[in-house]
Motif scaffolding. Sequence first.
Motif, PDB file in Angstrom:
ATOM      1  N   GLU B 426      -2.684 -10.126 -10.377  1.00  0.00           N
ATOM      2  CA  GLU B 426      -2.231  -8.676 -10.806  1.00  0.00           C
ATOM      3  C   GLU B 426      -1.192  -9.006 -11.774  1.00  0.00           C
ATOM      4  N   ALA B 427      -0.043  -9.893 -11.535  1.00  0.00           N
ATOM      5  CA  ALA B 427       0.985 -10.104 -12.658  1.00  0.00           C
ATOM      6  C   ALA B 427       0.644 -10.676 -13.836  1.00  0.00           C
ATOM      7  N   GLU B 428      -0.441 -11.567 -13.447  1.00  0.00           N
ATOM      8  CA  GLU B 428      -0.952 -12.170 -14.980  1.00  0.00           C
ATOM      9  C   GLU B 428      -1.816 -11.113 -15.705  1.00  0.00           C
ATOM     10  N   ARG B 429      -2.380 -10.234 -15.075  1.00  0.00           N
ATOM     11  CA  ARG B 429      -2.960  -9.207 -15.620  1.00  0.00           C
ATOM     12  C   ARG B 429      -2.072  -8.395 -16.557  1.00  0.00           C
ATOM     13  N   GLN B 430      -0.810  -7.902 -15.910  1.00  0.00           N
ATOM     14  CA  GLN B 430       0.136  -7.356 -16.710  1.00  0.00           C
ATOM     15  C   GLN B 430       0.890  -7.853 -17.917  1.00  0.00           C
ATOM     16  N   ARG B 431       0.687  -9.474 -17.603  1.00  0.00           N
ATOM     17  CA  ARG B 431       1.420 -10.060 -18.571  1.00  0.00           C
ATOM     18  C   ARG B 431       0.771 -10.037 -19.944  1.00  0.00           C
ATOM     19  N   ILE B 432      -0.761 -10.439 -19.518  1.00  0.00           N
ATOM     20  CA  ILE B 432      -1.665 -10.704 -20.833  1.00  0.00           C
ATOM     21  C   ILE B 432      -1.913  -9.403 -21.415  1.00  0.00           C
ATOM     22  N   PHE B 433      -2.084  -8.318 -20.738  1.00  0.00           N
ATOM     23  CA  PHE B 433      -2.607  -6.976 -21.233  1.00  0.00           C
ATOM     24  C   PHE B 433      -1.227  -6.338 -22.016  1.00  0.00           C
ATOM     25  N   ALA B 434      -0.177  -6.675 -21.763  1.00  0.00           N
ATOM     26  CA  ALA B 434       1.026  -5.759 -22.178  1.00  0.00           C
ATOM     27  C   ALA B 434       0.963  -5.505 -23.525  1.00  0.00           C
ATOM     28  N   PRO B 435       0.658  -6.375 -24.426  1.00  0.00           N
ATOM     29  CA  PRO B 435       0.523  -5.935 -25.922  1.00  0.00           C
ATOM     30  C   PRO B 435      -0.327  -4.865 -26.123  1.00  0.00           C
ATOM     31  N   LEU B 436      -1.346  -4.755 -25.496  1.00  0.00           N
ATOM     32  CA  LEU B 436      -2.527  -3.764 -25.880  1.00  0.00           C
ATOM     33  C   LEU B 436      -1.933  -2.327 -25.517  1.00  0.00           C
ATOM     34  N   ALA B 437      -1.153  -2.219 -24.511  1.00  0.00           N
ATOM     35  CA  ALA B 437      -0.643  -1.146 -24.172  1.00  0.00           C
ATOM     36  C   ALA B 437       0.529  -0.448 -24.980  1.00  0.00           C
ATOM     37  N   ARG B 438       1.208  -1.454 -25.633  1.00  0.00           N
ATOM     38  CA  ARG B 438       2.374  -0.984 -26.420  1.00  0.00           C
ATOM     39  C   ARG B 438       1.920  -0.335 -27.616  1.00  0.00           C
ATOM     40  N   LYS B 439       2.602   0.778 -28.051  1.00  0.00           N
ATOM     41  CA  LYS B 439       2.263   1.562 -29.250  1.00  0.00           C
ATOM     42  C   LYS B 439       2.681   1.050 -30.538  1.00  0.00           C
ATOM     43  N   HIS B 440       3.954   0.292 -30.495  1.00  0.00           N
ATOM     44  CA  HIS B 440       4.287  -0.479 -31.836  1.00  0.00           C
ATOM     45  C   HIS B 440       5.182  -1.577 -31.182  1.00  0.00           C
ATOM     46  N   GLY B 441       5.389  -2.395 -32.126  1.00  0.00           N
ATOM     47  CA  GLY B 441       6.235  -3.536 -31.944  1.00  0.00           C
ATOM     48  C   GLY B 441       5.978  -4.712 -32.989  1.00  0.00           C
ATOM     49  N   LEU B 442       6.066  -5.757 -32.710  1.00  0.00           N
ATOM     50  CA  LEU B 442       6.018  -7.168 -33.519  1.00  0.00           C
ATOM     51  C   LEU B 442       4.629  -7.459 -33.510  1.00  0.00           C
ATOM     52  N   SER B 443       4.159  -8.052 -34.520  1.00  0.00           N
ATOM     53  CA  SER B 443       2.898  -8.850 -34.775  1.00  0.00           C
ATOM     54  C   SER B 443       2.915 -10.171 -33.979  1.00  0.00           C
ATOM     55  N   PRO B 444       1.707 -10.566 -33.204  1.00  0.00           N
ATOM     56  CA  PRO B 444       1.701 -12.077 -32.833  1.00  0.00           C
ATOM     57  C   PRO B 444       1.967 -12.855 -34.048  1.00  0.00           C
ATOM     58  N   THR B 445       1.255 -12.577 -35.127  1.00  0.00           N
ATOM     59  CA  THR B 445       1.132 -13.535 -36.099  1.00  0.00           C
ATOM     60  C   THR B 445       2.684 -13.713 -36.741  1.00  0.00           C
ATOM     61  N   GLN B 446       3.492 -12.608 -36.925  1.00  0.00           N
ATOM     62  CA  GLN B 446       4.833 -13.137 -37.273  1.00  0.00           C
ATOM     63  C   GLN B 446       5.855 -13.557 -36.247  1.00  0.00           C
TER      64      GLN B 446
END
Lengths: 75, 594
Positions: B426-446
């Motif tokens: 469950e901890a890894e699920r939270q960690r990995i999928f967190a960027p999908l749940a965010r509505k705005h933020g930094l791009s992984p490329t940047q």
Amino acid sequence: MSFSPIDFPVKVDLNACIADKGCTVCIDACPLDVLVIDPTTGKAGMKYDECWYCLPCEKDCPTQAIRVDIPYLLR
Amino acid sequence: MQTINNEDLVLTSEEIETDVLVIGGGTAGPMAAIKAKQQDPSLRVLLLEKANVKRSGAISMGMDGLNNAVIPGYATPEQYVKEITVANDGIVNQKTLFAYAENSYAMIEELDSWGVKFEKDENGDYAVKKVHHMGTYVLPMPEGHDIKKVLYRKLKQTRVNVTNRLVATRVLIADDGRVAGALAFDCRSGVYTVIRAKAVILCTGAASRLGLPASGYLFGTYENPTNAGDGYSMAYHAGAELSGIECFQINPLIKDYNGPACAYVTGPMGGYTANAQGERFIESDYWSGQMMQEFHQELAGGKGPVFLKVDHLAEETISNIETILHSNERPSRGRFHQGRGTDYRADMIEMHISEIGLCSGHSASGVWVNEHAETTVPGLYAAGDLACVPHNYMLGAFVYGRLAGESAASYCANNELAVVDTKQVEAERQRIFAPLARKHGLSPTQVEYKLRRLVNDYLQPPKVARRMEIGLVRFEEIRADLQQMVASNPHELMRAAEVGFILDCAEMAAKASLFRTESRWGLYHARQDYSERNDAEWAVHVQVQKDQSGDMSVFKRALEPYIVEPDDVEKAVYQQIRIQPKGAVVSSGVSHEL
Ligand SMILES: Cc1cc2nc3c(=O)[nH]c(=O)nc-3n(C[C@H](O)[C@H](O)[C@H](O)COP(=O)(O)OP(=O)(O)OC[C@H]3O[C@@H](n4cnc5c(N)ncnc54)[C@H](O)[C@@H]3O)c2cc1C
Ligand code: SF4
Ligand code: SF4
């Protein structure tokens, strides 16, 4: 998905590509997973500018429809 | 991809059960899977690949040759072990080198019987060439492009299960410290996958995307950029020891193109590395830290740029070189030269020093393994570029793949599936999928761009403590930025996960480099503040490991006594890479003609 007018290094000849007949060879081969079927044309296209210019997409394409240029930053 | 609802994704998951799980289906991975299955056909063996096994890994388009073949009549395992011991400045576990060298020839014969093509002379014997300083180990493969096809056919014949487009992110560890499986997600559908396994073999290749190429192009790396250092990070979080991380990989490459020029192919045909005057300045083109140091000095000393010189060769030789270099391994080389108007007949090929990476295939950074490919975690094995067996190259990936597969199969005979810790899942699920749940933020490329630019600024040798210390502070800031990354689909989620792997590698690279307060391996670990090699204190391995409290610990591990001791002449050879002025006495007395 919208394809931008910016030149991507991987170009697909829409007349030669047979993705609409079920071909996904280049999309399967790409190690960086940057190729997809463009829903607007039904043909293969580059979605992510993350190419290693390694060429399996081009080598394995059954109709020689795909061509990889060296990415602009390296050219 | 647009039909995926991100909220639903976070909740869907799949569970797979297997006996042996091999992560990474490039070079070492397919061999590990085949050998595990051959040893015990009753085992369930799953090969899990981030890309597609048919065309994945460093050998996707074939290879120019075997860089380290130990073939009877040309070399003995003892000679090879001595050569690599001195090439790696003494920091080796000779048992692991012997395990490679002694199994090297049988592996070539087996690959040959499977249909991989190696160059042979008119008598049908392997046509081995000399590139290294002392011994003769390079076996060309001008028709080596089918190697992946051959491996794929063998995988099918052996009935190995294969899954493509699954990105492994963590190894599962049970309460008793044993391996319990791994966690992954599909980079197209986004489905989270829990794989239960008795044994796990890591074969995820080099840490390719560590430094930023001078071109600024994130994917313009020497190594296959699919390999972001995933396995280094996974092994670290599983509690395994890693070794030699401070012995960076830095390569002499075609400028901007960032691929091999390639002196190993052209050397035996008369090509060589030259300065701007067209003069040879190094005795041997074999890649080592000492060679890179001379390369660096030639660039810094006003005689640069450095080039690969083949323009003096006969037309027949040049067209042969073109055929090999432009159809094999990195076939877009020809396209690159054409775009620049470079012709081998008239021009020297401009070269440059690459950004840093981690890769035991070429230098020595990797997960610590013994001669059975066992890591320090029960049930966890490693093979290929990410396993610490110095200068192991492609054949080393195959041999250690075999050893890992066989060791894992034996382990399965005596061990049941370990219990999966649902908290980890469950901890890894939270960690990995967190960027999908965010509505705005930094791009992984940047975030990746900035992180890798900082790696260049603070870790590119020559190294000095204060710079690396500042680097570590900046890396911590990036760690906070990871919590701001946003992804809109599973592909971007993969890139976000990779930034985490790269960051772990950067931190390990800085800490291991700070710890070793001496200089060693030429440019790979050139410290301006400790410019001498200090064998009295530093003839040891430097290990990195996650400690009980979750912090990164760095410590010494004593060298095992050598099995074969190089003599004084041999020991000096890799210290004398620069060509001596005429009349100077070269004490090694070894001929270095290529
Ligand atoms: C351009 C180039 C030229 C070379 N030339 C030579 C040569 O001439 N001779 C020679 O002997 N050696 C050469 N080498 C070195 C040799 O190719 C490598 O040492 C060897 O192939 C490494 O094998 P590997 O299995 O460790 O890595 P790879 O073959 O790269 O395989 C790693 C695999 O892991 C997968 N993967 C990565 N992360 C994950 C994850 N999170 N989940 C699932 N899968 C993952 C990747 O997709 C990839 O398929 C060369 C290397 C390069 C890059
Ligand atoms: S392999 Fe060729 S024909 Fe098939 S989808 Fe790709 S470009 Fe089109
Ligand atoms: S050249 Fe390689 S990375 Fe680029 S699109 Fe083709 S297969 Fe993908």
